[in-house]
Design a protein around this motif. Structure first.
Motif, mmCIF file in Angstrom:
data_model
loop_
_atom_site.group_PDB
_atom_site.id
_atom_site.type_symbol
_atom_site.label_atom_id
_atom_site.label_comp_id
_atom_site.label_asym_id
_atom_site.label_seq_id
_atom_site.Cartn_x
_atom_site.Cartn_y
_atom_site.Cartn_z
ATOM 1 N N MET A 63 0.832 -1.205 0.000
ATOM 2 C CA MET A 63 0.000 0.000 0.000
ATOM 3 C C MET A 63 0.868 1.257 0.000
ATOM 4 S SD MET A 63 -2.903 0.992 2.828
ATOM 5 C CE MET A 63 -1.718 1.483 4.094
ATOM 6 N N GLY A 117 2.698 1.573 -3.407
ATOM 7 C CA GLY A 117 1.793 1.987 -4.481
ATOM 8 C C GLY A 117 1.460 3.465 -4.385
ATOM 9 N N GLY A 118 1.221 3.924 -3.156
ATOM 10 C CA GLY A 118 0.937 5.345 -2.939
ATOM 11 C C GLY A 118 2.125 6.208 -3.315
ATOM 12 N N SER A 165 2.616 6.471 -7.187
ATOM 13 C CA SER A 165 1.643 7.384 -7.804
ATOM 14 C C SER A 165 1.931 8.830 -7.414
ATOM 15 C CB SER A 165 0.216 7.002 -7.394
ATOM 16 O OG SER A 165 -0.155 5.786 -8.018
ATOM 17 N N PHE A 166 2.379 9.047 -6.178
ATOM 18 C CA PHE A 166 2.775 10.394 -5.742
ATOM 19 C C PHE A 166 3.893 10.933 -6.632
ATOM 20 C CE2 PHE A 166 6.072 12.822 -3.584
ATOM 21 C CZ PHE A 166 5.373 13.972 -3.236
ATOM 22 N N ARG A 169 4.786 10.018 -9.687
ATOM 23 C CA ARG A 169 4.324 10.237 -11.056
ATOM 24 C C ARG A 169 3.520 11.537 -11.144
ATOM 25 N NH1 ARG A 169 1.143 5.463 -12.031
ATOM 26 N NH2 ARG A 169 3.006 4.552 -11.118
ATOM 27 N N ALA A 170 2.661 11.766 -10.153
ATOM 28 C CA ALA A 170 1.785 12.949 -10.192
ATOM 29 C C ALA A 170 2.553 14.232 -9.878
ATOM 30 C CB ALA A 170 0.629 12.764 -9.202
ATOM 31 N N LEU A 216 4.689 16.054 -12.511
ATOM 32 C CA LEU A 216 4.057 16.895 -13.536
ATOM 33 C C LEU A 216 4.143 18.374 -13.177
ATOM 34 C CD1 LEU A 216 0.770 14.832 -14.151
ATOM 35 C CD2 LEU A 216 2.869 14.807 -15.531
ATOM 36 N N GLY A 223 -4.625 7.599 -10.418
ATOM 37 C CA GLY A 223 -3.547 6.866 -9.772
ATOM 38 C C GLY A 223 -2.482 6.454 -10.781
ATOM 39 N N ARG A 224 -2.934 6.066 -11.956
ATOM 40 C CA ARG A 224 -2.005 5.594 -12.986
ATOM 41 C C ARG A 224 -1.729 6.640 -14.049
ATOM 42 N NH1 ARG A 224 -3.805 -0.761 -13.763
ATOM 43 N NH2 ARG A 224 -3.736 -1.247 -11.552
ATOM 44 N N PRO A 274 -1.881 10.463 -13.870
ATOM 45 C CA PRO A 274 -2.121 11.705 -13.129
ATOM 46 C C PRO A 274 -2.252 12.916 -14.046
ATOM 47 C CG PRO A 274 0.193 11.099 -13.017
ATOM 48 C CD PRO A 274 -0.521 9.952 -13.679
ATOM 49 N N SER A 299 -3.376 16.638 -9.250
ATOM 50 C CA SER A 299 -3.974 15.398 -8.723
ATOM 51 C C SER A 299 -3.097 14.676 -7.695
ATOM 52 C CB SER A 299 -4.314 14.443 -9.874
ATOM 53 O OG SER A 299 -3.146 13.811 -10.375
ATOM 54 N N SER A 315 -4.047 11.037 -6.625
ATOM 55 C CA SER A 315 -3.263 9.967 -7.253
ATOM 56 C C SER A 315 -2.609 9.075 -6.201
ATOM 57 C CB SER A 315 -2.166 10.571 -8.146
ATOM 58 O OG SER A 315 -2.744 11.270 -9.223
ATOM 59 N N MET A 316 -2.044 9.708 -5.171
ATOM 60 C CA MET A 316 -1.373 8.963 -4.101
ATOM 61 C C MET A 316 -2.346 8.004 -3.406
ATOM 62 S SD MET A 316 0.595 10.622 -0.815
ATOM 63 C CE MET A 316 -0.921 11.065 0.051
ATOM 64 N N GLY A 358 -3.297 5.146 -5.869
ATOM 65 C CA GLY A 358 -2.200 4.195 -6.045
ATOM 66 C C GLY A 358 -2.068 3.282 -4.839
ATOM 67 N N GLY A 359 -2.173 3.873 -3.641
ATOM 68 C CA GLY A 359 -2.106 3.075 -2.418
ATOM 69 C C GLY A 359 -3.248 2.081 -2.344
#
Lengths: 199, 199
Positions: A127, A130-131, A134-135, A137-138, A141, B115-116, B118, B122, B126-127, B130-131
């Protein structure tokens, strides 16, 4: 480059320091040892670290706590530790550390294969990973003039051997360290870098 | 099936209820309206809900709060809300709800495309997504006699229109609802179900 390595006294951290110190100035940070100490779960501790260290060209975190445990035996505290330490501790390294990066600098965090390829017992670790991915990646930006990435290690041979596991599927810490080198010396941004692709 | 829909008064939730009520007994739960109320950020509130409702065959959550915001303007509270509500609120639905599921039942949570994939603004959404997706994948390895999945919606046309956005890339709530139906009636387990593959 002036490189701050957080988690420098751990298995992966030591290998990262060993690999990078030939070409870079390394500042070693641990939770209990090192040139400086930090408690990742405390924003004040992170801020205090950066005030003491000053500007750097790269921040590498090989730190962050999260427990393994059977799903039915996981406690609230296991979820909190993973979220407050491994996830938000590293997120806060970016939120705070970006103000202490020289232009073009980078922050490299550590997630782990279990985010995408879980095993029984890895729920809170997965968990948090995964968080974190995504953090990264986001936030990438929006982060200008700097780069942010997550390195995703597999199990490290040295750790597996210490725990009495079959280490044949693992990778040595020295090999894992190569991905951190690629992260700070390359052009990656917003990536989750799987160590199997960089060793 | 006896189906508990949490978030039943929201845009997606209403469409899920509309689609499922032809074939299933629906119990509607909202944060402020519905047959029952729940505060996802409170384990006591979730436990109290299940004690009142009793055993069900499926739990669907289309709930969970997380804010959009520029990275540089996000506050600690934005991170906390996303982690405590959208992420841990839904995680706790699984931790608690599994004890109130009939054998072979399912729990379907809601993550989201961000999440995937972003977009600027976001980060905390997103975080959390993803989690949640990694949580679902990992916990599914250990959850026996039941299924757990996350539905990952794109932006909903109705919401985009309400916010004055170009809704051409969106999907109607009625189309999004089809993925929740597939999740409870199918055999999926541990999956993140992208609504673009099920409408």
């Amino acid at each position: 480059m002036r490189v701050l390595v957080i988690g420098a006294t751990g298995t992966i951290g030591k290998a990262v320091v060993e690999l990078l110190q030939k070409d870079h100035e390394i500042i070693k940070v641990g939770s209990r040892n090192g040139d400086y100490k930090v408690d990742l779960s405390s924003q004040e501790s992170i801020l205090s670290l950066f005030y003491k260290v000053g500007k750097v060209d790269a921040v590498i975190s090989t730190a962050g706590l999260a427990n393994f445990g059977k799903f039915t035996e996981l406690k609230d505290e296991d979820y909190s530790l993973a979220l407050n330490n491994k996830l938000m501790g590293q997120v806060n390294l970016v939120r705070i550390g970006k103000n202490f990066l020289n232009n073009g600098g980078s922050i490299t965090l550590t997630s782990g294969l279990l985010g995408r390829e879980p095993i029984p017992g890895s729920t809170v670790v997965s968990m948090a990973n995964g968080g974190l991915e995504s953090f990264v990646r986001a936030s990438a930006l929006e982060l200008q003039g700097m780069r942010v990435n997550a390195v995703s290690p597999v199990f490290v041979k040295e750790t597996m051997e210490m725990m009495g596991m079959d280490s044949s599927t693992g990778m040595t810490a020295a090999d894992v360290a190569k991905t951190y080198k690629a992260a700070i010396e390359g052009e990656f941004h917003g990536e989750t870098m799987d160590v199997r692709k960089f060793s």
